[in-house]
Design a protein around this motif. Structure first.
Motif, PDB file in Angstrom:
ATOM      1  N   ALA A 156       0.934  -1.311  -0.079  1.00 30.81           N
ATOM      2  CA  ALA A 156      -0.236   0.114  -0.288  1.00 30.81           C
ATOM      3  C   ALA A 156       1.209   1.132  -0.118  1.00 30.81           C
ATOM      4  O   ALA A 156       1.722   0.840   0.446  1.00 30.81           O
ATOM      5  CB  ALA A 156      -1.050   0.105   1.352  1.00 30.81           C
ATOM      6  N   ASN A 157       0.485   2.223  -0.981  1.00 30.49           N
ATOM      7  CA  ASN A 157       0.665   2.830  -0.250  1.00 30.49           C
ATOM      8  C   ASN A 157       1.185   3.817   0.653  1.00 30.49           C
ATOM      9  O   ASN A 157       0.010   3.825   1.904  1.00 30.49           O
ATOM     10  CB  ASN A 157       0.594   4.442  -1.418  1.00 30.49           C
ATOM     11  N   LEU A 158       2.370   4.466   1.980  1.00 32.23           N
ATOM     12  CA  LEU A 158       2.411   4.882   2.704  1.00 32.23           C
ATOM     13  C   LEU A 158       2.736   6.264   2.538  1.00 32.23           C
ATOM     14  O   LEU A 158       2.860   6.900   3.969  1.00 32.23           O
ATOM     15  CB  LEU A 158       3.260   4.211   3.135  1.00 32.23           C
ATOM     16  N   ALA A 159       2.080   6.791   1.725  1.00 29.42           N
ATOM     17  CA  ALA A 159       3.032   8.286   1.596  1.00 29.42           C
ATOM     18  C   ALA A 159       2.057   9.085   3.012  1.00 29.42           C
ATOM     19  O   ALA A 159       0.810   8.988   2.752  1.00 29.42           O
ATOM     20  CB  ALA A 159       2.530   8.573   0.945  1.00 29.42           C
ATOM     21  N   PRO A 160       1.624  10.192   3.508  1.00 28.35           N
ATOM     22  CA  PRO A 160       0.933  10.663   4.244  1.00 28.35           C
ATOM     23  C   PRO A 160      -0.424  11.714   3.467  1.00 28.35           C
ATOM     24  O   PRO A 160      -0.143  11.558   2.744  1.00 28.35           O
ATOM     25  CB  PRO A 160       1.481  11.505   4.965  1.00 28.35           C
ATOM     26  N   THR A 161      -1.166  11.117   3.978  1.00 26.00           N
ATOM     27  CA  THR A 161      -2.803  11.184   3.278  1.00 26.00           C
ATOM     28  C   THR A 161      -2.954  12.576   3.841  1.00 26.00           C
ATOM     29  O   THR A 161      -2.109  13.224   4.592  1.00 26.00           O
ATOM     30  CB  THR A 161      -3.640  10.683   3.191  1.00 26.00           C
ATOM     31  N   TRP A 162      -3.948  13.809   3.037  1.00 26.59           N
ATOM     32  CA  TRP A 162      -4.211  14.823   3.380  1.00 26.59           C
ATOM     33  C   TRP A 162      -4.879  14.859   4.613  1.00 26.59           C
ATOM     34  O   TRP A 162      -4.793  15.435   4.739  1.00 26.59           O
ATOM     35  CB  TRP A 162      -4.804  15.607   2.341  1.00 26.59           C
ATOM     36  N   VAL A 163      -5.743  13.948   4.968  1.00 26.27           N
ATOM     37  CA  VAL A 163      -5.538  13.316   6.885  1.00 26.27           C
ATOM     38  C   VAL A 163      -5.006  13.819   7.196  1.00 26.27           C
ATOM     39  O   VAL A 163      -5.288  14.695   8.853  1.00 26.27           O
ATOM     40  CB  VAL A 163      -7.513  12.253   6.546  1.00 26.27           C
ATOM     41  N   THR A 164      -3.639  13.049   7.103  1.00 26.07           N
ATOM     42  CA  THR A 164      -2.819  13.189   8.379  1.00 26.07           C
ATOM     43  C   THR A 164      -2.047  14.491   8.466  1.00 26.07           C
ATOM     44  O   THR A 164      -1.938  15.169   9.488  1.00 26.07           O
ATOM     45  CB  THR A 164      -1.646  11.789   7.924  1.00 26.07           C
ATOM     46  N   LYS A 165      -1.668  15.073   7.212  1.00 27.15           N
ATOM     47  CA  LYS A 165      -1.445  15.765   7.236  1.00 27.15           C
ATOM     48  C   LYS A 165      -2.278  16.851   8.658  1.00 27.15           C
ATOM     49  O   LYS A 165      -1.447  17.832   8.883  1.00 27.15           O
ATOM     50  CB  LYS A 165      -1.053  17.394   6.058  1.00 27.15           C
ATOM     51  N   ALA A 166      -3.873  17.252   7.782  1.00 27.40           N
ATOM     52  CA  ALA A 166      -4.009  17.619   8.364  1.00 27.40           C
ATOM     53  C   ALA A 166      -4.353  18.146  10.059  1.00 27.40           C
ATOM     54  O   ALA A 166      -4.562  18.951  10.874  1.00 27.40           O
ATOM     55  CB  ALA A 166      -5.379  18.437   8.047  1.00 27.40           C
ATOM     56  N   GLY A 167      -4.380  16.217  10.533  1.00 25.91           N
ATOM     57  CA  GLY A 167      -4.478  16.671  11.956  1.00 25.91           C
ATOM     58  C   GLY A 167      -3.106  16.854  13.013  1.00 25.91           C
ATOM     59  O   GLY A 167      -3.094  17.272  14.155  1.00 25.91           O
ATOM     60  N   LEU A 168      -1.901  16.586  11.718  1.00 28.74           N
ATOM     61  CA  LEU A 168      -1.487  17.372  12.717  1.00 28.74           C
ATOM     62  C   LEU A 168      -0.699  18.736  12.622  1.00 28.74           C
ATOM     63  O   LEU A 168      -0.467  18.969  13.826  1.00 28.74           O
ATOM     64  CB  LEU A 168       0.652  16.447  11.402  1.00 28.74           C
TER      65      LEU A 168
END
Length: 119
Positions: A2-14
């Motif tokens: 699977a693609n393990l690059a940070p998603t926009w949701v992860t970036k928004a959460g951080l």
């Protein structure tokens, strides 16, 4: 794989975590203990997220995966104890504070057994 690059949701959460932590430290100016608590919690969370990401990216059975797994428990224990300390301090009775600490110990012990005791 699977693609393990940070998603926009992860970036928004951080981003929200960072903004919230910064605002909490700003509001706590003049209270070094609160600033230390917020900054320590923020740094610990970032390290925990890094270890979890390293664990997910490492090959099963690899030394890197094992190192990341071994780092998760101390980080989660540190967060559990820090938040328990803050919560217990505002509990209305000693019994309630003792319950908070008992739950923190149970959570920490459960995490240890889940991560390190073969089953």
């Amino acid at each position: 794989m699977a693609n393990l690059a940070p998603t926009w949701v992860t970036k928004a959460g951080l981003g929200v975590l960072t903004l919230n932590s910064g605002l909490a430290m700003y509001r706590a100016r003049g209270d070094p203990a609160s600033i230390l608590f917020v900054s320590g919690s923020y740094a610990t969370l970032l390290l925990l997220f890094r270890c979890l990401r390293d664990y997910e990216r490492a090959a099963p059975g690899s030394p890197a995966r094992e190192r990341a797994r071994r780092a998760v428990w101390p980080l989660t224990t540190l967060l559990t104890l820090a938040f328990s300390w803050k919560v217990a301090a505002v509990m209305p009775s000693a019994v309630a504070a003792a319950v908070v600490w008992a739950l923190a110990v149970a959570t920490t012990a459960g995490g240890f057994f889940a991560l390190f005791v073969p089953g």
